[in-house]
Structures are given as structure tokens and as C-alpha cells.
Design a protein around this motif. Sequence first.
Motif, PDB file in Angstrom:
ATOM      1  N   GLN A 157      25.334  54.107  42.557  1.00  0.00           N
ATOM      2  CA  GLN A 157      26.723  54.032  43.012  1.00  0.00           C
ATOM      3  C   GLN A 157      27.177  52.582  43.149  1.00  0.00           C
ATOM      4  O   GLN A 157      28.329  52.247  42.857  1.00  0.00           O
ATOM      5  N   LEU A 158      26.267  51.722  43.586  1.00  0.00           N
ATOM      6  CA  LEU A 158      26.591  50.303  43.739  1.00  0.00           C
ATOM      7  C   LEU A 158      26.946  49.684  42.389  1.00  0.00           C
ATOM      8  O   LEU A 158      27.936  48.957  42.265  1.00  0.00           O
ATOM      9  N   VAL A 159      26.143  49.976  41.376  1.00  0.00           N
ATOM     10  CA  VAL A 159      26.409  49.445  40.035  1.00  0.00           C
ATOM     11  C   VAL A 159      27.735  49.973  39.509  1.00  0.00           C
ATOM     12  O   VAL A 159      28.545  49.225  38.930  1.00  0.00           O
ATOM     13  N   GLU A 160      28.009  51.254  39.733  1.00  0.00           N
ATOM     14  CA  GLU A 160      29.271  51.838  39.269  1.00  0.00           C
ATOM     15  C   GLU A 160      30.466  51.197  39.970  1.00  0.00           C
ATOM     16  O   GLU A 160      31.490  50.901  39.339  1.00  0.00           O
ATOM     17  N   TYR A 161      30.331  50.969  41.268  1.00  0.00           N
ATOM     18  CA  TYR A 161      31.400  50.317  42.029  1.00  0.00           C
ATOM     19  C   TYR A 161      31.684  48.928  41.467  1.00  0.00           C
ATOM     20  O   TYR A 161      32.840  48.560  41.224  1.00  0.00           O
ATOM     21  N   ARG A 162      30.631  48.154  41.244  1.00  0.00           N
ATOM     22  CA  ARG A 162      30.799  46.789  40.746  1.00  0.00           C
ATOM     23  C   ARG A 162      31.384  46.795  39.334  1.00  0.00           C
ATOM     24  O   ARG A 162      32.244  45.972  39.002  1.00  0.00           O
ATOM     25  N   ARG A 163      30.920  47.701  38.502  1.00  0.00           N
ATOM     26  CA  ARG A 163      31.418  47.805  37.124  1.00  0.00           C
ATOM     27  C   ARG A 163      32.911  48.126  37.111  1.00  0.00           C
ATOM     28  O   ARG A 163      33.696  47.477  36.410  1.00  0.00           O
ATOM     29  N   ASN A 164      33.317  49.102  37.896  1.00  0.00           N
ATOM     30  CA  ASN A 164      34.726  49.498  37.936  1.00  0.00           C
ATOM     31  C   ASN A 164      35.598  48.382  38.503  1.00  0.00           C
ATOM     32  O   ASN A 164      36.720  48.156  38.042  1.00  0.00           O
ATOM     33  N   TRP A 165      35.062  47.690  39.513  1.00  0.00           N
ATOM     34  CA  TRP A 165      35.853  46.650  40.175  1.00  0.00           C
ATOM     35  C   TRP A 165      36.134  45.475  39.235  1.00  0.00           C
ATOM     36  O   TRP A 165      37.275  45.029  39.109  1.00  0.00           O
ATOM     37  N   VAL A 166      35.102  44.966  38.571  1.00  0.00           N
ATOM     38  CA  VAL A 166      35.308  43.807  37.706  1.00  0.00           C
ATOM     39  C   VAL A 166      36.210  44.171  36.532  1.00  0.00           C
ATOM     40  O   VAL A 166      37.079  43.385  36.127  1.00  0.00           O
ATOM     41  N   SER A 167      36.055  45.369  35.980  1.00  0.00           N
ATOM     42  CA  SER A 167      36.896  45.789  34.860  1.00  0.00           C
ATOM     43  C   SER A 167      38.357  45.898  35.288  1.00  0.00           C
ATOM     44  O   SER A 167      39.264  45.399  34.603  1.00  0.00           O
ATOM     45  N   GLU A 168      38.588  46.527  36.421  1.00  0.00           N
ATOM     46  CA  GLU A 168      39.957  46.697  36.928  1.00  0.00           C
ATOM     47  C   GLU A 168      40.620  45.347  37.190  1.00  0.00           C
ATOM     48  O   GLU A 168      41.790  45.135  36.841  1.00  0.00           O
ATOM     49  N   CYS A 169      39.884  44.425  37.786  1.00  0.00           N
ATOM     50  CA  CYS A 169      40.453  43.115  38.113  1.00  0.00           C
ATOM     51  C   CYS A 169      40.763  42.303  36.856  1.00  0.00           C
ATOM     52  O   CYS A 169      41.799  41.627  36.780  1.00  0.00           O
ATOM     53  N   LEU A 170      39.882  42.352  35.870  1.00  0.00           N
ATOM     54  CA  LEU A 170      40.122  41.611  34.630  1.00  0.00           C
ATOM     55  C   LEU A 170      41.334  42.162  33.885  1.00  0.00           C
ATOM     56  O   LEU A 170      42.121  41.401  33.310  1.00  0.00           O
ATOM     57  N   VAL A 171      41.498  43.462  33.891  1.00  0.00           N
ATOM     58  CA  VAL A 171      42.663  44.071  33.242  1.00  0.00           C
ATOM     59  C   VAL A 171      43.947  43.619  33.939  1.00  0.00           C
ATOM     60  O   VAL A 171      44.939  43.266  33.287  1.00  0.00           O
ATOM     61  N   LYS A 172      43.941  43.607  35.263  1.00  0.00           N
ATOM     62  CA  LYS A 172      45.121  43.168  36.014  1.00  0.00           C
ATOM     63  C   LYS A 172      45.454  41.708  35.732  1.00  0.00           C
ATOM     64  O   LYS A 172      46.618  41.324  35.627  1.00  0.00           O
ATOM     65  N   LEU A 173      44.425  40.895  35.598  1.00  0.00           N
ATOM     66  CA  LEU A 173      44.632  39.454  35.432  1.00  0.00           C
ATOM     67  C   LEU A 173      45.170  39.091  34.050  1.00  0.00           C
ATOM     68  O   LEU A 173      45.838  38.065  33.891  1.00  0.00           O
TER      69      LEU A 173
END
Length: 202
Positions: free
Chosen positions: A122-138
Motif C-alpha cells: 500500500q505504501l508503494v502504491e500511495y507513493r506511485r499515485n502521489w508522484v504521478s498525480e503531482c507531475l501531471v498537475k505541474l
Amino acid sequence: MEFILYSSTSSERSRCVEWALNYKNIDYQRIEIEPDEQMSSYLRINPFASLPTLGADGFYIKEPLAILEYLEEVFPSKPLLGRNVFDRTYIRQICEYVITTIQAPMRRSVIKMLYEDMSEEQLVEYRRNWVSECLVKLKSQLCNQSDFMVSYYFSLADIFLAVTYQQGQLLGINPLPFYERHQQWLDQIPRISSSEPTKLAR
């Protein structure tokens, strides 16, 4: 002046500073800090236990942006913080976003404190989703007139985002074409690619 960089191959923040040191052709000694050292002997150098720390003739500079600002002041050739006030402001804005919005919430210690029962998967999934979401926003805030992230030249914005995207690749994010093209562009420029620390992912 003698420089010692206390670093870790698993630290994105450390990799950003190493890339800048290499690009500016600054001689330094690199010391790898192992996890068990970070919370023990390393505390004598940096009581916050954060990485990296730059030793400059016995003076210790902590936190990546403070280190990079110092290097820009002492070694102004090959500037990485922009060539005018607007670009400098924008580059700082991007770097702050990467450190505070993307990287900080992905730190294992922070996640475990907030979500004590989270499994490793779950930790890896959380980190994966977070970095992807932030990069898309940026993406909408980045330069579309050149292959660099800000203006028409290499800067800390390129370093911070290239390292962050590589970390995302390690976590298994889906390819993001904009950042893929950016990494490919940097790889084609010898003075940039030769100064990059060993890549985390491909």
C-alpha cells in the motif's frame, strides 16, 4: 576550499545536489550515509538527520535549496538558478513544489506516522499515485517553448524534475510523455548527461 557531501544513493534530494556539483565542475568528496548511520553517528553533523549535508571547510550546510543557493553564490559560472529575476523566481517555485509538495509526503517516515497500519504494498502504491498525480498537475506550469523546463537553458528545475520522474519510474508510474521527452533531451547534451549521477531507472 574543501567540500564534503554527505549523501545517499536512495535520496532524490542528494541526487539533485550531486548533479549540480558535477555540472559546475566543483571538486568534492562524497560520503555515503547508510540508514543505520543516519539516525546515529550522522546526527553529530546534521541533528535533523536529513540528507544531504554539504561540509565546506568545517561549516555544514543543510537542506538542498540552502546548499544550492550557496553554490550559486560561490560558483556563479554555469548558473543553475536562472539569468533574470523572473526565471530565478520561477525556478525556485518549481524546486519548492518538488521538495515540499511531491517529496515530503512521500517520505516513508511521514507516511508511516500518518498511516501506521499501511502495508509495504500500500505504501508503494500511495507513493506511485502521489508522484504521478503531482507531475501531471505541474506540467501546465512548465515551459512549452523549449525542451527545458524553464526558459531556454538548463537549470535546477530540469534537475529536480528529471530526478523526480526517475523516482516515479522506480515506483512503477505509467510513462508520462512530456517528462520522457525531457529526459531524452537532457541525455542528448553531453555536458548535462555526463554530470548526472548514475540514473536510478530506465
